[in-house]
Design a protein around this motif. Structure first.
Motif, PDB file in Angstrom:
ATOM      1  N   ARG A 132       7.302   6.863   2.404  1.00 26.21           N
ATOM      2  CA  ARG A 132       6.990   5.451   2.195  1.00 26.21           C
ATOM      3  C   ARG A 132       7.595   4.569   3.282  1.00 26.21           C
ATOM      4  O   ARG A 132       6.893   3.785   3.915  1.00 26.21           O
TER       5      ARG A 132
ATOM      6  N   HIS B 268       2.521   1.711  -3.370  1.00 23.85           N
ATOM      7  CA  HIS B 268       1.545   2.228  -4.336  1.00 23.85           C
ATOM      8  C   HIS B 268       1.305   3.726  -4.109  1.00 23.85           C
ATOM      9  O   HIS B 268       1.258   4.507  -5.073  1.00 23.85           O
ATOM     10  N   MET B 269       1.191   4.130  -2.853  1.00 25.47           N
ATOM     11  CA  MET B 269       0.975   5.547  -2.556  1.00 25.47           C
ATOM     12  C   MET B 269       2.178   6.387  -2.988  1.00 25.47           C
ATOM     13  O   MET B 269       2.010   7.515  -3.461  1.00 25.47           O
ATOM     14  N   ALA B 270       3.383   5.842  -2.855  1.00 28.50           N
ATOM     15  CA  ALA B 270       4.584   6.572  -3.269  1.00 28.50           C
ATOM     16  C   ALA B 270       4.609   6.758  -4.777  1.00 28.50           C
ATOM     17  O   ALA B 270       5.044   7.801  -5.280  1.00 28.50           O
ATOM     18  N   ARG B 271       4.142   5.759  -5.527  1.00 31.05           N
ATOM     19  CA  ARG B 271       4.086   5.889  -6.988  1.00 31.05           C
ATOM     20  C   ARG B 271       2.998   6.870  -7.408  1.00 31.05           C
ATOM     21  O   ARG B 271       3.165   7.610  -8.382  1.00 31.05           O
ATOM     22  N   GLN B 272       1.899   6.892  -6.692  1.00 28.09           N
ATOM     23  CA  GLN B 272       0.779   7.770  -7.041  1.00 28.09           C
ATOM     24  C   GLN B 272       1.062   9.227  -6.708  1.00 28.09           C
ATOM     25  O   GLN B 272       0.598  10.122  -7.414  1.00 28.09           O
ATOM     26  N   ASP B 273       1.765   9.467  -5.626  1.00 26.03           N
ATOM     27  CA  ASP B 273       2.043  10.834  -5.177  1.00 26.03           C
ATOM     28  C   ASP B 273       3.543  10.970  -4.903  1.00 26.03           C
ATOM     29  O   ASP B 273       3.993  10.843  -3.760  1.00 26.03           O
TER      30      ASP B 273
ATOM     31  N   GLN C 267       0.826  -1.214   0.000  1.00 26.19           N
ATOM     32  CA  GLN C 267       0.000   0.000   0.000  1.00 26.19           C
ATOM     33  C   GLN C 267       0.861   1.265   0.000  1.00 26.19           C
ATOM     34  O   GLN C 267       0.601   2.199  -0.760  1.00 26.19           O
ATOM     35  N   PHE C 268       1.906   1.283   0.822  1.00 26.18           N
ATOM     36  CA  PHE C 268       2.749   2.475   0.874  1.00 26.18           C
ATOM     37  C   PHE C 268       3.602   2.614  -0.389  1.00 26.18           C
ATOM     38  O   PHE C 268       3.902   3.734  -0.804  1.00 26.18           O
TER      39      PHE C 268
ATOM     40  N   THR D 220       5.785   2.757   6.472  1.00 17.63           N
ATOM     41  CA  THR D 220       5.792   1.293   6.487  1.00 17.63           C
ATOM     42  C   THR D 220       6.333   0.771   7.814  1.00 17.63           C
ATOM     43  O   THR D 220       5.735  -0.119   8.440  1.00 17.63           O
TER      44      THR D 220
END
Length: 159
Positions: free
Chosen positions: A48, A36-41, A33-34, A52
């Motif tokens: 990240r 994915h969030m790093a890639r999105q924003d 999840q983290f 985590t």
């Protein structure tokens, strides 16, 4: 007595399920999840690994509470809950809750000083108060267990 044994058995089943789900969160869900969030924003990608580590640590604290609860249930089943051994397992629960609270307070302070929206700091404050209440409640329960243990040992020495 039979109802107590059934409750202990049911609680153990739920503790095993909860522990298994927490391991999945620790190993797969939270890191993924983290990432994915790093890639999105990308602006927040620096968070990240700290996010985590903190999240996995909180799950670990819950797992420690589960293991200590399991051991206490074993003592209940053997009718040995009012012994010094049980106090060590309750101490484990108190220390796990305390460690989780300290990290939660740190996250609350970090987010509180860097937030531009009051929603997340308020949620973290609510969580901090809730975990503090749980920890203090466990300290009170530990004191009650100590008193009951002392009374039981006094009664056994008289008898």
């Amino acid at each position: 007595m039979i109802a107590e044994h059934r409750a202990v058995a049911a609680l153990r089943v739920f503790l095993v399920v909860l522990f298994g789900v927490l391991v999945l969160f620790q190993v797969m869900s939270l890191p993924g999840q983290f990432a994915h969030m790093a890639r999105q924003d990308p602006e927040m990608a620096y968070l990240r690994w700290p996010a985590t580590v903190v999240s996995v640590f909180w799950v670990l604290c819950v797992q420690v509470v589960i293991v200590c609860t399991w051991k206490l249930l074993t003592l209940v089943k053997k009718d040995r809950i009012f012994t010094e051994v049980s106090l060590k397992w309750v101490d484990g629960i108190v220390w796990a809750i305390g460690a989780g609270w300290v990290v939660l307070a740190g996250v609350f302070l970090y987010v509180g000083f860097n937030a531009n929206d009051p929603g997340l700091p308020l949620l973290l404050f609510l969580m901090s108060v809730g975990v503090a209440v749980l920890g203090l409640l466990m300290i009170v329960m530990r004191a009650l267990l100590r008193q009951a243990t002392t009374l039981r040992s006094d009664m056994e020495s008289v008898i």
